[in-house]
Motif scaffolding. Structure first.
Motif, PDB file in Angstrom:
ATOM      1  N   ASP A 139       0.860  -1.180   0.000  1.00  0.00           N
ATOM      2  CA  ASP A 139       0.000   0.000   0.000  1.00  0.00           C
ATOM      3  C   ASP A 139       0.902   1.238   0.000  1.00  0.00           C
ATOM      4  N   THR A 140       0.873   1.985  -1.085  1.00  0.00           N
ATOM      5  CA  THR A 140       1.793   3.112  -1.252  1.00  0.00           C
ATOM      6  C   THR A 140       1.138   4.456  -0.944  1.00  0.00           C
ATOM      7  N   SER A 141       0.034   4.445  -0.202  1.00  0.00           N
ATOM      8  CA  SER A 141      -0.685   5.699   0.027  1.00  0.00           C
ATOM      9  C   SER A 141       0.133   6.702   0.837  1.00  0.00           C
ATOM     10  N   ARG A 142       1.036   6.245   1.698  1.00  0.00           N
ATOM     11  CA  ARG A 142       1.837   7.194   2.470  1.00  0.00           C
ATOM     12  C   ARG A 142       2.727   8.036   1.556  1.00  0.00           C
ATOM     13  N   VAL A 143       2.943   7.555   0.338  1.00  0.00           N
ATOM     14  CA  VAL A 143       3.652   8.334  -0.673  1.00  0.00           C
ATOM     15  C   VAL A 143       2.667   9.007  -1.623  1.00  0.00           C
ATOM     16  N   ASP A 144       1.766   8.220  -2.190  1.00  0.00           N
ATOM     17  CA  ASP A 144       0.958   8.710  -3.307  1.00  0.00           C
ATOM     18  C   ASP A 144      -0.124   9.698  -2.900  1.00  0.00           C
ATOM     19  N   THR A 145      -0.714   9.531  -1.724  1.00  0.00           N
ATOM     20  CA  THR A 145      -1.757  10.464  -1.304  1.00  0.00           C
ATOM     21  C   THR A 145      -1.297  11.334  -0.131  1.00  0.00           C
ATOM     22  N   ALA A 146       0.010  11.398   0.061  1.00  0.00           N
ATOM     23  CA  ALA A 146       0.578  12.272   1.083  1.00  0.00           C
ATOM     24  C   ALA A 146       1.754  13.047   0.476  1.00  0.00           C
ATOM     25  N   GLN A 147       2.917  12.422   0.355  1.00  0.00           N
ATOM     26  CA  GLN A 147       4.094  13.151  -0.111  1.00  0.00           C
ATOM     27  C   GLN A 147       3.938  13.700  -1.529  1.00  0.00           C
ATOM     28  N   ARG A 148       3.315  12.935  -2.415  1.00  0.00           N
ATOM     29  CA  ARG A 148       3.112  13.441  -3.781  1.00  0.00           C
ATOM     30  C   ARG A 148       2.115  14.608  -3.799  1.00  0.00           C
ATOM     31  N   VAL A 149       1.170  14.592  -2.879  1.00  0.00           N
ATOM     32  CA  VAL A 149       0.228  15.708  -2.786  1.00  0.00           C
ATOM     33  C   VAL A 149       0.978  16.993  -2.464  1.00  0.00           C
ATOM     34  N   PHE A 150       1.853  16.946  -1.470  1.00  0.00           N
ATOM     35  CA  PHE A 150       2.623  18.132  -1.099  1.00  0.00           C
ATOM     36  C   PHE A 150       3.521  18.575  -2.259  1.00  0.00           C
TER      37      PHE A 150
END
Length: 272
Positions: free
Chosen positions: A237-248
């Motif tokens: 689950d890559t959400s800690r990157v895709d829906t967090a860091q990539r958002v910023f």
């Protein structure tokens, strides 16, 4: 996180502390990153970093409530506990208990040191059950145990990540991206470790310290990070990157300035 992580990360910390600023692996307390003077080790930014990691590791922004956290999450690394997920099978939980015992001899966790040394590198609970989880939670009431967790987090993960990121010319978001990756993947020669992830990114884009665009480089780093995560079932689950860091990153918030809004595992979070 990997079985050989303890030795590898100690080496990583020593190398990043010892190499001059002209090197890509250098220490970094002598100048701001490219995105401005703010650094992740500023207290306000560090608090944001701790809350971001806690949202991914513990589904909570209250990172200080996680000193007492402990469970076996079934990832082959034994018990996972504390503020960043120290593991009995990867050596960093042993490091925490050793440091705590050096400072507070005779503490409630000291009798488990022989067992922690035996299970290092395995998923075994031998010698730890049934009392270790309850005693870990009991120790978390002791400020000295909480300080041991803080100090090991900084020595092994936070400080080396910030040094490397600043040496690469990265701002606060990039420093956080390195820290979060080092916490999850560890260091050393493992093809899924932090150094390998960074090496893939450097092949695809130049770091700002070498004249590259910061956003382009961070995109390459996060791409390499998500590839590595998908290779392990426990991290797919890559959400800690895709829906967090990539958002910023898409917002151009290279300084991690609040307000911050992100998602992890479908849960919504906000700071500011």
């Amino acid at each position: 996180m990997h079985a050989a992580r303890r030795a590898a990360l100690s080496l990583l910390a020593a190398v990043t502390a010892a190499v001059p600023m002209t090197s890509a692996r250098s220490a970094a307390h002598s100048g701001p990153a490219s995105s401005g003077a703010a650094r992740l080790d500023h207290p306000a930014k560090k608090e944001i970093a701790m809350r971001l990691v806690s949202s991914a590791e513990n589904s909570s922004l209250d990172w200080q409530a996680q000193y007492a956290y402990i469970e076996d999450i079934g990832d082959g690394r034994g018990y996972t506990g504390g503020i960043i997920g120290f593991c009995s099978g990867t050596g960093d939980m042993l490091d925490v208990v050793e440091l705590y015992t050096a400072r507070r001899p005779g503490n409630v966790l000291a009798p488990y040191l022989p067992a922690l040394r035996r299970v290092d590198g395995t998923a075994s609970h031998e010698g730890l059950d049934p009392g270790f989880p309850d005693d870990w939670r009991r120790a978390a009431h002791d400020p000295e145990f909480r300080r041991a967790q803080d100090d090991e987090r900084d020595r092994v993960y936070f400080d080396p990540a910030v040094r490397q990121a600043v040496a690469d010319g990265l701002g606060v978001l990039g420093q956080f991206a390195y820290y979060d990756a080092l916490v999850m993947h560890g260091g050393g020669d493992d093809p899924l470790g932090f150094p390998a992830i960074r090496a893939q990114a450097v092949q695809r884009a130049r770091t700002p310290a070498r004249g590259g665009d910061e956003t382009a480089y961070l995109t390459a780093f996060l791409d390499a990070r998500t590839w590595a995560m998908r290779q392990e079932r426990a991290h797919e689950d890559t959400s800690r990157v895709d829906t967090a860091q990539r958002v910023f990153l898409r917002e151009g918030n290279l300084n991690l300035d609040p307000p911050l809004r992100w998602q992890v595992y479908g849960d919504h979070y906000r700071i500011g």
